[in-house]
Design an enzyme around this catalytic site. Structure first.
Site, PDB file in Angstrom:
ATOM      1  N   CYS A 103       0.815  -1.276  -0.043  1.00 56.86           N
ATOM      2  CA  CYS A 103      -0.079   0.092   0.123  1.00 56.86           C
ATOM      3  C   CYS A 103       0.968   1.169   0.016  1.00 56.86           C
ATOM      4  O   CYS A 103       0.422   2.330  -0.370  1.00 56.86           O
ATOM      5  CB  CYS A 103      -0.906   0.087   1.234  1.00 56.86           C
ATOM      6  SG  CYS A 103      -2.088  -1.524   1.387  1.00 56.86           S
ATOM      7  N   HIS A 106      -2.832   7.007   2.686  1.00 56.79           N
ATOM      8  CA  HIS A 106      -3.124   5.766   2.042  1.00 56.79           C
ATOM      9  C   HIS A 106      -4.560   5.365   2.585  1.00 56.79           C
ATOM     10  O   HIS A 106      -4.909   5.686   3.664  1.00 56.79           O
ATOM     11  CB  HIS A 106      -2.362   4.486   2.379  1.00 56.79           C
ATOM     12  CG  HIS A 106      -2.947   3.192   2.315  1.00 56.79           C
ATOM     13  ND1 HIS A 106      -3.672   2.639   1.265  1.00 56.79           N
ATOM     14  CD2 HIS A 106      -3.201   2.158   3.098  1.00 56.79           C
ATOM     15  CE1 HIS A 106      -3.699   1.576   1.285  1.00 56.79           C
ATOM     16  NE2 HIS A 106      -3.780   1.209   2.398  1.00 56.79           N
ATOM     17  N   ASN A 141     -10.236  -0.036  -0.224  1.00 56.67           N
ATOM     18  CA  ASN A 141      -8.776   0.114  -0.180  1.00 56.67           C
ATOM     19  C   ASN A 141      -8.128  -0.557  -1.381  1.00 56.67           C
ATOM     20  O   ASN A 141      -8.276  -1.879  -1.591  1.00 56.67           O
ATOM     21  CB  ASN A 141      -8.468  -0.796   1.121  1.00 56.67           C
ATOM     22  CG  ASN A 141      -7.007  -0.841   1.429  1.00 56.67           C
ATOM     23  OD1 ASN A 141      -6.110  -0.560   0.440  1.00 56.67           O
ATOM     24  ND2 ASN A 141      -6.479  -1.204   2.494  1.00 56.67           N
TER      25      ASN A 141
END
Length: 336
Positions: free
Chosen positions: A123, A257, A288
């Site tokens: 990520c 993020h 996500n």
């Protein structure tokens, strides 16, 4: 007038010249996910702040999504694929593993003369990609580096696993990083903690597959990750500001993020962000998307005029491994 970003002496300055994204066609609401997990849609939103996300169809491959985002970034920058010196592809969801996807992306774009490689920092991949692109340009090894994050996280998700099935989604984002007169990417802060790798892992690994385990899935200790992230992110943000010689009054946006809406809110509160700093929360509708989450979030802020090209924003990535990095950038033009 926004402050000047610091640049190491003797290094060629660079900036993000253009930003592009690709969101898969299929929108998946919480009700569809909830039905297969034996929970209700509101429970999902209360856990992670997500209301909907995008799932890629079979034809929306990692390379296809990356190529769309890459072309959009080139268009926003007014550049041609033939000008690209290096292609960095960021992904943690390439189930093929070998060969790397970057050469296929370069071929699809018409940049076959460029260097090309994949990078997996999960990520935090996009922010690592910007860091490496700026290093290539600063060292005089390139003038234009295309940084593309592309993810099909649903390929790694066990649809019956509540800890991951409600969170992860698909998409792509790309930035053309180019040599410039003035620096548009500030000094970065980064780090890792390999002792925490078991908090999110793909298992069993490819050497352990059998009839009972025909394919690997992500397994995540979400509670422990949620416990660690705020301290990690807040410390990283403060170090990044100090390294850049700036304060929050100089910035317009905070783009972390997009792991979880609750984590974003906790970090923003602990940082004491002033009212004029917009906090990206596109996780609400994107889910996500791992390495793709930061470019998707930045593009959304500019599209919705919550920030403008030329504004300063902090990009902060953290991911499994654990890995993390952050920098302050001048937001670029976008292609819709």
């Amino acid at each position: 007038m926004t402050p000047t970003l610091l640049q190491p002496e003797g290094c060629q300055p660079c900036a993000i010249a253009g930003l592009g994204v690709y969101r898969p066609r299929r929108v998946v609401e919480n009700a569809e996910i909830a039905a297969g997990l034996g929970v209700d849609a509101q429970w999902i939103e209360s856990r992670c702040g997500i209301r909907s996300r995008r799932f890629a169809d079979h034809d929306e491959t990692l390379v296809m999504m990356a190529a769309h985002a890459g072309r959009a970034a080139l268009t926003a920058a007014g550049a041609e694929a033939s000008q690209v010196d290096h292609v960095l592809l960021l992904t943690s969801s390439n189930v093929r593993q070998m060969p790397a996807l970057a050469p296929a992306l370069a071929f699809a774009l018409g940049a076959s003369g460029a260097g090309a490689c994949d990078l997996n920092a999960a990520c935090s991949g996009f922010t690592y990609g910007l860091l490496y692109a700026s290093a290539l340009i600063g060292a005089g090894q390139a003038r234009h580096v295309l940084v593309v994050a592309t993810e099909r996280m649903r390929d790694l998700v066990d649809p019956g696993d509540r800890s991951t099935a409600i969170i992860f989604a698909d998409g792509a984002g790309a930035a053309l990083v180019s040599a410039s007169q003035e620096p548009g990417i500030g000094p970065a802060s980064w780090g890792n903690d390999g002792s925490a790798e078991q908090l999110l892992i793909l298992e069993p690994d490819f050497t352990q597959l059998d009839a009972d385990h025909p394919r690997p899935y992500m397994r995540m200790n979400g509670l422990e990750l949620a416990h660690r992230v705020p301290d990690l992110a807040v410390g990283l943000a403060r170090r990044t500001l100090a390294t850049a010689g700036l304060s929050w009054k100089d910035l317009v946006a905070f783009i972390p993020h997009q792991a979880n809406r609750r984590l974003n809110d906790i970090c923003a509160e602990r940082l004491g962000l002033p009212a004029h700093v917009t906090v990206a929360n596109t996780v609400t509708h994107d889910g996500n998307t791992s390495a793709a989450s930061i470019p998707l979030a930045a593009h959304h802020l500019i599209t919705e005029q919550l920030a403008r090209p030329g504004d300063l924003a902090m990009l902060l990535g953290y991911g499994v491994g654990l890995t993390w990095t952050a920098m302050i950038v001048r937001l670029p033009p976008i292609s819709i």
